[in-house]
Write a protein that holds these residues in place. Sequence first.
Motif, PDB file in Angstrom:
ATOM      1  N   ASP A  88     -30.157 -87.700  60.838  1.00 30.06           N
ATOM      2  CA  ASP A  88     -30.250 -88.731  61.860  1.00 30.06           C
ATOM      3  C   ASP A  88     -31.025 -88.172  63.047  1.00 30.06           C
ATOM      4  O   ASP A  88     -31.544 -87.051  63.005  1.00 30.06           O
ATOM      5  CB  ASP A  88     -28.860 -89.201  62.276  1.00 30.06           C
ATOM      6  CG  ASP A  88     -27.978 -88.046  62.760  1.00 30.06           C
ATOM      7  OD1 ASP A  88     -28.498 -86.918  62.903  1.00 30.06           O
ATOM      8  OD2 ASP A  88     -26.785 -88.274  63.000  1.00 30.06           O
ATOM      9  N   ALA A  89     -31.120 -88.939  64.124  1.00 34.06           N
ATOM     10  CA  ALA A  89     -31.895 -88.519  65.287  1.00 34.06           C
ATOM     11  C   ALA A  89     -31.362 -87.223  65.882  1.00 34.06           C
ATOM     12  O   ALA A  89     -32.130 -86.333  66.266  1.00 34.06           O
ATOM     13  CB  ALA A  89     -31.904 -89.627  66.337  1.00 34.06           C
ATOM     14  N   ALA A  90     -30.034 -87.087  65.952  1.00 35.19           N
ATOM     15  CA  ALA A  90     -29.442 -85.892  66.566  1.00 35.19           C
ATOM     16  C   ALA A  90     -29.839 -84.631  65.796  1.00 35.19           C
ATOM     17  O   ALA A  90     -30.301 -83.646  66.379  1.00 35.19           O
ATOM     18  CB  ALA A  90     -27.921 -86.029  66.621  1.00 35.19           C
TER      19      ALA A  90
ATOM     20  N   MET B  63     -34.753 -85.695  51.349  1.00 30.83           N
ATOM     21  CA  MET B  63     -34.066 -85.343  52.597  1.00 30.83           C
ATOM     22  C   MET B  63     -33.512 -86.602  53.280  1.00 30.83           C
ATOM     23  O   MET B  63     -32.427 -86.584  53.855  1.00 30.83           O
ATOM     24  CB  MET B  63     -35.021 -84.595  53.527  1.00 30.83           C
ATOM     25  CG  MET B  63     -35.399 -83.202  53.025  1.00 30.83           C
ATOM     26  SD  MET B  63     -36.620 -82.359  54.051  1.00 30.83           S
ATOM     27  CE  MET B  63     -35.642 -82.006  55.516  1.00 30.83           C
ATOM     28  N   ARG B  64     -34.246 -87.690  53.191  1.00 31.26           N
ATOM     29  CA  ARG B  64     -33.789 -88.937  53.804  1.00 31.26           C
ATOM     30  C   ARG B  64     -32.541 -89.466  53.113  1.00 31.26           C
ATOM     31  O   ARG B  64     -31.685 -90.106  53.733  1.00 31.26           O
ATOM     32  CB  ARG B  64     -34.919 -89.967  53.749  1.00 31.26           C
ATOM     33  CG  ARG B  64     -34.612 -91.251  54.513  1.00 31.26           C
ATOM     34  CD  ARG B  64     -35.800 -92.196  54.515  1.00 31.26           C
ATOM     35  NE  ARG B  64     -36.849 -91.752  55.412  1.00 31.26           N
ATOM     36  CZ  ARG B  64     -38.065 -91.397  55.048  1.00 31.26           C
ATOM     37  NH1 ARG B  64     -38.400 -91.420  53.753  1.00 31.26           N
ATOM     38  NH2 ARG B  64     -38.960 -91.016  55.930  1.00 31.26           N
ATOM     39  N   ALA B  65     -32.407 -89.171  51.811  1.00 31.66           N
ATOM     40  CA  ALA B  65     -31.254 -89.671  51.053  1.00 31.66           C
ATOM     41  C   ALA B  65     -30.026 -88.775  51.191  1.00 31.66           C
ATOM     42  O   ALA B  65     -28.951 -89.134  50.709  1.00 31.66           O
ATOM     43  CB  ALA B  65     -31.636 -89.793  49.577  1.00 31.66           C
ATOM     44  N   GLU B  66     -30.173 -87.617  51.826  1.00 30.51           N
ATOM     45  CA  GLU B  66     -29.052 -86.700  51.972  1.00 30.51           C
ATOM     46  C   GLU B  66     -27.971 -87.324  52.863  1.00 30.51           C
ATOM     47  O   GLU B  66     -28.260 -87.834  53.948  1.00 30.51           O
ATOM     48  CB  GLU B  66     -29.536 -85.373  52.567  1.00 30.51           C
ATOM     49  CG  GLU B  66     -28.523 -84.269  52.552  1.00 30.51           C
ATOM     50  CD  GLU B  66     -28.279 -83.688  51.171  1.00 30.51           C
ATOM     51  OE1 GLU B  66     -27.450 -82.770  51.055  1.00 30.51           O
ATOM     52  OE2 GLU B  66     -28.927 -84.146  50.201  1.00 30.51           O
ATOM     53  N   ILE B  67     -26.720 -87.283  52.411  1.00 30.20           N
ATOM     54  CA  ILE B  67     -25.604 -87.920  53.125  1.00 30.20           C
ATOM     55  C   ILE B  67     -24.708 -86.859  53.767  1.00 30.20           C
ATOM     56  O   ILE B  67     -24.413 -85.821  53.171  1.00 30.20           O
ATOM     57  CB  ILE B  67     -24.757 -88.791  52.167  1.00 30.20           C
ATOM     58  CG1 ILE B  67     -25.630 -89.884  51.550  1.00 30.20           C
ATOM     59  CG2 ILE B  67     -23.559 -89.395  52.879  1.00 30.20           C
ATOM     60  CD1 ILE B  67     -26.203 -90.863  52.568  1.00 30.20           C
ATOM     61  N   ASN B  68     -24.312 -87.116  55.002  1.00 33.83           N
ATOM     62  CA  ASN B  68     -23.356 -86.254  55.691  1.00 33.83           C
ATOM     63  C   ASN B  68     -21.968 -86.529  55.118  1.00 33.83           C
ATOM     64  O   ASN B  68     -21.441 -87.642  55.249  1.00 33.83           O
ATOM     65  CB  ASN B  68     -23.375 -86.541  57.192  1.00 33.83           C
ATOM     66  CG  ASN B  68     -22.532 -85.560  57.994  1.00 33.83           C
ATOM     67  OD1 ASN B  68     -21.547 -85.016  57.498  1.00 33.83           O
ATOM     68  ND2 ASN B  68     -22.926 -85.346  59.245  1.00 33.83           N
ATOM     69  N   PRO B  69     -21.333 -85.546  54.446  1.00 33.54           N
ATOM     70  CA  PRO B  69     -20.042 -85.804  53.794  1.00 33.54           C
ATOM     71  C   PRO B  69     -18.925 -86.159  54.780  1.00 33.54           C
ATOM     72  O   PRO B  69     -17.944 -86.783  54.394  1.00 33.54           O
ATOM     73  CB  PRO B  69     -19.748 -84.476  53.073  1.00 33.54           C
ATOM     74  CG  PRO B  69     -20.541 -83.448  53.802  1.00 33.54           C
ATOM     75  CD  PRO B  69     -21.771 -84.154  54.269  1.00 33.54           C
ATOM     76  N   GLU B  70     -19.078 -85.783  56.042  1.00 36.60           N
ATOM     77  CA  GLU B  70     -18.031 -86.058  57.022  1.00 36.60           C
ATOM     78  C   GLU B  70     -18.090 -87.481  57.556  1.00 36.60           C
ATOM     79  O   GLU B  70     -17.061 -88.083  57.855  1.00 36.60           O
ATOM     80  CB  GLU B  70     -18.134 -85.064  58.183  1.00 36.60           C
ATOM     81  CG  GLU B  70     -17.899 -83.613  57.780  1.00 36.60           C
ATOM     82  CD  GLU B  70     -18.016 -82.674  58.955  1.00 36.60           C
ATOM     83  OE1 GLU B  70     -18.235 -83.162  60.095  1.00 36.60           O
ATOM     84  OE2 GLU B  70     -17.880 -81.447  58.753  1.00 36.60           O
ATOM     85  N   THR B  71     -19.298 -88.031  57.678  1.00 33.01           N
ATOM     86  CA  THR B  71     -19.443 -89.368  58.259  1.00 33.01           C
ATOM     87  C   THR B  71     -19.836 -90.429  57.232  1.00 33.01           C
ATOM     88  O   THR B  71     -19.670 -91.621  57.493  1.00 33.01           O
ATOM     89  CB  THR B  71     -20.504 -89.349  59.373  1.00 33.01           C
ATOM     90  OG1 THR B  71     -21.784 -89.020  58.801  1.00 33.01           O
ATOM     91  CG2 THR B  71     -20.146 -88.319  60.440  1.00 33.01           C
TER      92      THR B  71
ATOM     93  N   VAL C 250     -25.905 -83.912  72.861  1.00 41.02           N
ATOM     94  CA  VAL C 250     -26.238 -85.087  73.684  1.00 41.02           C
ATOM     95  C   VAL C 250     -26.535 -86.304  72.806  1.00 41.02           C
ATOM     96  O   VAL C 250     -26.044 -87.416  73.056  1.00 41.02           O
ATOM     97  CB  VAL C 250     -27.454 -84.779  74.586  1.00 41.02           C
ATOM     98  CG1 VAL C 250     -27.970 -86.062  75.246  1.00 41.02           C
ATOM     99  CG2 VAL C 250     -27.063 -83.767  75.667  1.00 41.02           C
ATOM    100  N   LEU C 251     -27.340 -86.109  71.748  1.00 39.22           N
ATOM    101  CA  LEU C 251     -27.752 -87.240  70.917  1.00 39.22           C
ATOM    102  C   LEU C 251     -26.671 -87.698  69.944  1.00 39.22           C
ATOM    103  O   LEU C 251     -26.708 -88.849  69.470  1.00 39.22           O
ATOM    104  CB  LEU C 251     -29.012 -86.883  70.131  1.00 39.22           C
ATOM    105  CG  LEU C 251     -30.278 -86.667  70.962  1.00 39.22           C
ATOM    106  CD1 LEU C 251     -31.473 -86.357  70.059  1.00 39.22           C
ATOM    107  CD2 LEU C 251     -30.595 -87.885  71.835  1.00 39.22           C
ATOM    108  N   SER C 252     -25.719 -86.827  69.631  1.00 37.08           N
ATOM    109  CA  SER C 252     -24.669 -87.236  68.695  1.00 37.08           C
ATOM    110  C   SER C 252     -23.473 -87.843  69.421  1.00 37.08           C
ATOM    111  O   SER C 252     -22.581 -88.393  68.796  1.00 37.08           O
ATOM    112  CB  SER C 252     -24.207 -86.029  67.872  1.00 37.08           C
ATOM    113  OG  SER C 252     -23.679 -85.019  68.699  1.00 37.08           O
TER     114      SER C 252
END
Length: 708
Positions: free
Chosen positions: A651-653, A637-645, A706-708
């Motif tokens: 992340d925290a958000a 799960m930590r290695a999962e990448i957001n394809p948009e960013t 708020v967090l993003s």
Amino acid sequence: MSKLPKIALIGNPNAGKSSLFNSLTGLNQKTGNFPGVTMDKHTGIWELEPNSKVEVLDLPGIYSIYPKSIDEELVINILGNPAHPDYPDMAIVVADASNLKRNLLLFSQVRDLGIPTVLALNMVDVAESQGYVINSIKLARELSIEVAEINAKKGIGVNGLRLAVEKTLKNRYASNDALPLPVGEDLLADITAQFGEADPYRSLLWLMEHDRMKMFSDEQRMGFDRLQEKHRFDAKSYKTSETVKRYEALSEIVERCVINLNRQWDAPPVKTMTDRLDKFFLHPVGGYLIFLGILFLMFQAVFTWASYPMDAIDGGVAQLNDYLKGILPPSALTGLLTDGLIAGIGGVLIFVPQIAFLFFFISMLEETGYMSRVMFIMDKLMRRFGLNGKSVVPLMSGVACAVPAIMSTRSIGSWKDRLITIMVTPLMSCSARLPIYTVLIALVVPEKSTLFGMFNLQGLALFGLYLLGFFMAILSAWVMKQLLQVKEKSYFIMELPTYKGPRFKHMALSIYNSVQAFVFEAGKIIVAISIVLWVLASYGPGDSLASVEQTVRQANPTLSETALANKVAAEKLEQSYAGHFGHFIEPVIKPLGYDWKIGIALITSFAAREVFVGTMSTIYSLGGEVDDENATIKNRMRAEINPETGKPLYDAALGFSLLIFYAFAMQCMSTLATTYRETKSWKYPTIQFLYMTALAYLSAFVVYQVLS
């Protein structure tokens, strides 16, 4: 096989009845439901002699056979109905020796119902420490029954109790036919003529409590009403006068059988250790601070201590999967075994340490008597938010599981107070949320200590989530109080037990039962859904999966074989049935920051919250993009990448958005079913589901934005 004699354990709350039950039955006990009632029923086998056994039934604690709660109704429906399947052959009334006169009231009522009865004097040592010496032999003569002195906590006196039970079962001592307070003979004759009951006290119980007894039809209840009118019988006045009369008689008996050394030597009342400790634990300010401090340390310990065995289990499951994939031929069956069954089992076993530690601390608080103090000091706060003081019991129980917590609201007399408590109890963070909290906190909260290195930040986050659930529960209760326009005041009356040392045998039994329930009840759901999900994630409509590998290889000619394999697995997952469904709901959850993979987990976890982790484990076992074959669910799960960013997805958000969503969401079918059973209507579980889902969605949306 002959039917075993049935013995009912009866007593006031906190008299030590359940402790005696555990001492007599040990592991030879089981939990079910009373016939026709969705309330926990504890039965066990007590071996009196090598070839002589009896069945022991642990009834809910009551003060009188004149009920004021559903718990007490259940007891009189058993004791007042000889045809009931749980009607006992005899009763053991467990009495707190340090408060003998009040405990003898219940004993005298049970005896007068014609049930052969043994009196078990518990906590005699506490009574002696307070300056009271009980002559149990003289007491037995005065009451014409067998009396046994026991220490239920330590299992002392069980042999003497066994002898008393054997003698009573053999001789079947019956109560006398005299009523504590006489009524007209013509009234009793009418009851006998119409309902066939000749026992005078049971006849009166039927007459006074027929509306609460399930054995009677509406026509029979109307018959009792006509008898009350005909004979001008006032049930409330009779019960009050009878109780006063019983206390007068019992006071004389206690006066003759109990020596008060304080009065004899003109000594001041003895200050016990309980009195001294209560100055701190029940302090109007310090009591709250101590309670918060205990909770804080408890969740720090749960998170810190459990991390070592959890990491070992997590890594062990990953290594087992890697080993099996290495020795077994690549096939659908191998994938089902490793990525379906074993991944699902791993999603259950990894949280056993935390469940065990959580129930260790809960059992410790209950065993020592501190949990009752928590309920007492929280009463004043609860009533300000529209909750009955007794609401504290289910709210605190909700930290373990909402199902028995909702069932425990039966002790609340006011229907509106009880309804509000039922509606808000699932907001308390139960043990089923613990697996989700653990994984997500590990992803978004640094694993480091703060405040002079004493406290773990992840433990602080866990503590905060539990507090958040509590504050949202009482805030929701206040809103419901306004909507229901509750105006009557609520009161909370309870007896505070003395402080005691923990009984580690009983604690071990409680932990074992809790872990067993999690593994075999929640575990069955998790494993079953993991297997179903593997199938949905491994197959797709038509031949959509057949050409995936060729397409990915053509589009990514420079990738290494490991990276290419991960890319193919991820693309196959997206083209599967599960992937199509995840994409279908993705527009609804996109504002919360969730992708289609999380959407699959949200849907599957409606069966039970903890299924979220098993689902994510299965999904990322099939579609993860990490190079390490031994990667655990957290690493995947930590290695999962957001394809948009192009940045990490969790992340925290997103992490805190998911934490808030699961803190508030109603994702437990068992809880909804229990709410239906307790309210006898689908309206309330529907409202419960809708308001909690809306609260979870809106709160998670705000946190993410708020967090993003």
